[in-house]
Design a protein around this motif. Structure first.
Motif, PDB file in Angstrom:
ATOM      1  N   THR A 122       0.831  -1.205   0.000  1.00 30.73           N
ATOM      2  CA  THR A 122       0.000   0.000   0.000  1.00 30.73           C
ATOM      3  C   THR A 122       0.862   1.251   0.000  1.00 30.73           C
ATOM      4  O   THR A 122       0.616   2.190  -0.773  1.00 30.73           O
ATOM      5  CB  THR A 122      -0.928   0.010   1.237  1.00 30.73           C
ATOM      6  OG1 THR A 122      -1.785  -1.140   1.199  1.00 30.73           O
ATOM      7  CG2 THR A 122      -1.789   1.265   1.258  1.00 30.73           C
ATOM      8  N   ILE A 123       1.875   1.288   0.854  1.00 32.76           N
ATOM      9  CA  ILE A 123       2.793   2.434   0.888  1.00 32.76           C
ATOM     10  C   ILE A 123       3.490   2.578  -0.462  1.00 32.76           C
ATOM     11  O   ILE A 123       3.637   3.680  -0.991  1.00 32.76           O
ATOM     12  CB  ILE A 123       3.813   2.273   2.017  1.00 32.76           C
ATOM     13  CG1 ILE A 123       3.106   2.291   3.383  1.00 32.76           C
ATOM     14  CG2 ILE A 123       4.870   3.383   1.962  1.00 32.76           C
ATOM     15  CD1 ILE A 123       4.002   1.994   4.546  1.00 32.76           C
TER      16      ILE A 123
ATOM     17  N   ALA B 151      -0.304   5.239  -7.508  1.00 28.44           N
ATOM     18  CA  ALA B 151      -1.222   4.231  -8.037  1.00 28.44           C
ATOM     19  C   ALA B 151      -2.267   3.891  -6.979  1.00 28.44           C
ATOM     20  O   ALA B 151      -2.044   4.072  -5.780  1.00 28.44           O
ATOM     21  CB  ALA B 151      -0.449   2.969  -8.430  1.00 28.44           C
ATOM     22  N   THR B 152      -3.416   3.416  -7.431  1.00 28.99           N
ATOM     23  CA  THR B 152      -4.434   2.947  -6.497  1.00 28.99           C
ATOM     24  C   THR B 152      -3.911   1.705  -5.788  1.00 28.99           C
ATOM     25  O   THR B 152      -3.436   0.782  -6.445  1.00 28.99           O
ATOM     26  CB  THR B 152      -5.739   2.596  -7.236  1.00 28.99           C
ATOM     27  OG1 THR B 152      -6.205   3.750  -7.929  1.00 28.99           O
ATOM     28  CG2 THR B 152      -6.811   2.125  -6.251  1.00 28.99           C
ATOM     29  N   PRO B 153      -3.947   1.653  -4.451  1.00 25.65           N
ATOM     30  CA  PRO B 153      -3.459   0.462  -3.742  1.00 25.65           C
ATOM     31  C   PRO B 153      -4.076  -0.813  -4.298  1.00 25.65           C
ATOM     32  O   PRO B 153      -5.285  -0.890  -4.531  1.00 25.65           O
ATOM     33  CB  PRO B 153      -3.900   0.724  -2.294  1.00 25.65           C
ATOM     34  CG  PRO B 153      -3.861   2.220  -2.172  1.00 25.65           C
ATOM     35  CD  PRO B 153      -4.349   2.718  -3.517  1.00 25.65           C
ATOM     36  N   PHE B 154      -3.234  -1.791  -4.521  1.00 26.23           N
ATOM     37  CA  PHE B 154      -3.601  -3.008  -5.247  1.00 26.23           C
ATOM     38  C   PHE B 154      -4.786  -3.746  -4.644  1.00 26.23           C
ATOM     39  O   PHE B 154      -5.635  -4.277  -5.354  1.00 26.23           O
ATOM     40  CB  PHE B 154      -2.391  -3.941  -5.328  1.00 26.23           C
ATOM     41  CG  PHE B 154      -1.873  -4.411  -3.986  1.00 26.23           C
ATOM     42  CD1 PHE B 154      -2.154  -5.670  -3.521  1.00 26.23           C
ATOM     43  CD2 PHE B 154      -1.100  -3.577  -3.180  1.00 26.23           C
ATOM     44  CE1 PHE B 154      -1.692  -6.111  -2.292  1.00 26.23           C
ATOM     45  CE2 PHE B 154      -0.626  -3.996  -1.948  1.00 26.23           C
ATOM     46  CZ  PHE B 154      -0.930  -5.264  -1.491  1.00 26.23           C
ATOM     47  N   TRP B 155      -4.874  -3.781  -3.318  1.00 25.16           N
ATOM     48  CA  TRP B 155      -5.933  -4.556  -2.678  1.00 25.16           C
ATOM     49  C   TRP B 155      -7.303  -3.898  -2.831  1.00 25.16           C
ATOM     50  O   TRP B 155      -8.333  -4.546  -2.621  1.00 25.16           O
ATOM     51  CB  TRP B 155      -5.613  -4.783  -1.194  1.00 25.16           C
ATOM     52  CG  TRP B 155      -5.457  -3.519  -0.397  1.00 25.16           C
ATOM     53  CD1 TRP B 155      -4.299  -2.841  -0.188  1.00 25.16           C
ATOM     54  CD2 TRP B 155      -6.474  -2.795   0.289  1.00 25.16           C
ATOM     55  NE1 TRP B 155      -4.522  -1.717   0.596  1.00 25.16           N
ATOM     56  CE2 TRP B 155      -5.861  -1.681   0.898  1.00 25.16           C
ATOM     57  CE3 TRP B 155      -7.848  -2.978   0.440  1.00 25.16           C
ATOM     58  CZ2 TRP B 155      -6.574  -0.738   1.642  1.00 25.16           C
ATOM     59  CZ3 TRP B 155      -8.567  -2.051   1.187  1.00 25.16           C
ATOM     60  CH2 TRP B 155      -7.929  -0.958   1.784  1.00 25.16           C
TER      61      TRP B 155
ATOM     62  N   TRP C 118      17.194   2.180  -9.253  1.00 27.58           N
ATOM     63  CA  TRP C 118      17.432   2.517  -7.836  1.00 27.58           C
ATOM     64  C   TRP C 118      16.120   2.764  -7.114  1.00 27.58           C
ATOM     65  O   TRP C 118      15.973   2.417  -5.936  1.00 27.58           O
ATOM     66  CB  TRP C 118      18.381   3.709  -7.708  1.00 27.58           C
ATOM     67  CG  TRP C 118      17.849   5.033  -8.192  1.00 27.58           C
ATOM     68  CD1 TRP C 118      17.970   5.564  -9.443  1.00 27.58           C
ATOM     69  CD2 TRP C 118      17.126   5.993  -7.423  1.00 27.58           C
ATOM     70  NE1 TRP C 118      17.358   6.789  -9.512  1.00 27.58           N
ATOM     71  CE2 TRP C 118      16.837   7.084  -8.280  1.00 27.58           C
ATOM     72  CE3 TRP C 118      16.696   6.049  -6.094  1.00 27.58           C
ATOM     73  CZ2 TRP C 118      16.129   8.209  -7.866  1.00 27.58           C
ATOM     74  CZ3 TRP C 118      15.985   7.170  -5.666  1.00 27.58           C
ATOM     75  CH2 TRP C 118      15.716   8.231  -6.542  1.00 27.58           C
ATOM     76  N   VAL C 119      15.154   3.335  -7.825  1.00 23.11           N
ATOM     77  CA  VAL C 119      13.823   3.521  -7.238  1.00 23.11           C
ATOM     78  C   VAL C 119      13.149   2.163  -7.047  1.00 23.11           C
ATOM     79  O   VAL C 119      12.490   1.916  -6.033  1.00 23.11           O
ATOM     80  CB  VAL C 119      12.948   4.434  -8.123  1.00 23.11           C
ATOM     81  CG1 VAL C 119      11.512   4.509  -7.564  1.00 23.11           C
ATOM     82  CG2 VAL C 119      13.551   5.825  -8.222  1.00 23.11           C
ATOM     83  N   ALA C 120      13.342   1.270  -8.016  1.00 24.03           N
ATOM     84  CA  ALA C 120      12.757  -0.068  -7.923  1.00 24.03           C
ATOM     85  C   ALA C 120      13.267  -0.817  -6.689  1.00 24.03           C
ATOM     86  O   ALA C 120      12.512  -1.518  -6.011  1.00 24.03           O
ATOM     87  CB  ALA C 120      13.057  -0.862  -9.192  1.00 24.03           C
ATOM     88  N   ILE C 121      14.560  -0.650  -6.394  1.00 23.96           N
ATOM     89  CA  ILE C 121      15.127  -1.313  -5.222  1.00 23.96           C
ATOM     90  C   ILE C 121      14.511  -0.753  -3.940  1.00 23.96           C
ATOM     91  O   ILE C 121      14.184  -1.490  -3.005  1.00 23.96           O
ATOM     92  CB  ILE C 121      16.661  -1.169  -5.210  1.00 23.96           C
ATOM     93  CG1 ILE C 121      17.264  -1.954  -6.383  1.00 23.96           C
ATOM     94  CG2 ILE C 121      17.242  -1.658  -3.880  1.00 23.96           C
ATOM     95  CD1 ILE C 121      18.764  -1.788  -6.535  1.00 23.96           C
ATOM     96  N   VAL C 122      14.322   0.561  -3.906  1.00 21.17           N
ATOM     97  CA  VAL C 122      13.674   1.184  -2.738  1.00 21.17           C
ATOM     98  C   VAL C 122      12.240   0.672  -2.598  1.00 21.17           C
ATOM     99  O   VAL C 122      11.786   0.327  -1.497  1.00 21.17           O
ATOM    100  CB  VAL C 122      13.683   2.719  -2.860  1.00 21.17           C
ATOM    101  CG1 VAL C 122      12.855   3.347  -1.736  1.00 21.17           C
ATOM    102  CG2 VAL C 122      15.109   3.251  -2.823  1.00 21.17           C
ATOM    103  N   MET C 123      11.516   0.608  -3.712  1.00 20.11           N
ATOM    104  CA  MET C 123      10.131   0.131  -3.673  1.00 20.11           C
ATOM    105  C   MET C 123      10.055  -1.341  -3.263  1.00 20.11           C
ATOM    106  O   MET C 123       9.139  -1.761  -2.558  1.00 20.11           O
ATOM    107  CB  MET C 123       9.465   0.315  -5.041  1.00 20.11           C
ATOM    108  CG  MET C 123       9.220   1.765  -5.447  1.00 20.11           C
ATOM    109  SD  MET C 123       8.145   2.673  -4.308  1.00 20.11           S
ATOM    110  CE  MET C 123       9.353   3.741  -3.507  1.00 20.11           C
ATOM    111  N   GLY C 124      11.038  -2.124  -3.700  1.00 21.88           N
ATOM    112  CA  GLY C 124      11.083  -3.527  -3.299  1.00 21.88           C
ATOM    113  C   GLY C 124      11.315  -3.666  -1.802  1.00 21.88           C
ATOM    114  O   GLY C 124      10.698  -4.511  -1.139  1.00 21.88           O
TER     115      GLY C 124
END
Length: 203
Positions: free
Chosen positions: A47-48, A55-59, A117-123
């Motif tokens: 969600t974060i 983006a709209t939270p997936f759930w 680098w953003v992808a790693i932070v998001m992961g």
């Protein structure tokens, strides 16, 4: 046909929900309270991530995540003698969820066109922040703030994902290797008591 990343998402949801419900049971929460802790553990980090990605939270788009969390509660209720009594149950499910969700977060950030680098932070956020919210709810010191290698395992998995991608490995294999690397890093760090030094204040 469910693709690999969706499978990781569902399995990670199930594993993280169990880890949250397992800890809630130790605090003697009722069934609904345990379910809430399980849901927050499963969807909190994602969600974060989605809010940061605008983006709209997936759930909120698919009810399956709430249903899977409910199945996790049912799993714990049916097999409670084994799940609750085994001390390593929480750790194993938490480590599995950490690895799977880290890869889901990386893949989603890449799909949204962000740099690696953003992808790693998001992961890292996807993998670690659900557990942080879980620990706050049950009044425990969050794992991410302890000396344990936790969020750093997600960071390492992100770099492995990146290098596997540079090497031209198939996407599914890259994601699998990265997820396993997060899981193994967490397991090895706990088994051999590998941790970062504590930051000491004035004595």
């Amino acid at each position: 046909m469910i693709d690999f990343i969706t499978l990781c998402d569902y399995l990670g949801t199930f594993a993280f929900a169990i880890s949250g419900i397992r800890l809630a049971s130790a605090k003697k929460f009722d069934w609904f309270g345990a379910y809430v802790v399980g849901v927050v553990t499963a969807v909190g980090g994602g969600t974060i991530r989605d809010i940061l990605l605008n983006a709209t939270p997936f759930w909120m788009q698919q009810s399956s995540y709430l249903i899977i969390s409910g199945l996790a509660l049912l799993f714990v209720l049916i097999f409670r003698k084994y799940v609750i009594r085994l001390n390593n149950t929480f750790f194993i499910f938490d480590a599995i969820g950490l690895g799977l969700f880290a890869i889901v977060g990386i893949a989603k950030a890449i799909d949204f066109g962000f740099p690696f680098w953003v992808a790693i932070v998001m992961g890292t956020i996807t993998g670690a922040f659900g557990g942080m919210m879980r620990d706050i709810l049950i009044n425990e010191e969050p794992l991410i703030f302890r000396k344990d290698i936790y969020a750093l395992a997600c960071v390492l998995g992100g770099f492995i994902y990146y290098f596997c991608d540079l090497a031209g490995l198939p996407l599914a294999l890259t994601q699998f290797i990265a997820a396993v690397s997060v899981f193994l890093t967490r397991v090895i760090a706990v088994k051999y008591h590998i941790s970062l030094p504590a930051l000491k204040g004035e004595e």
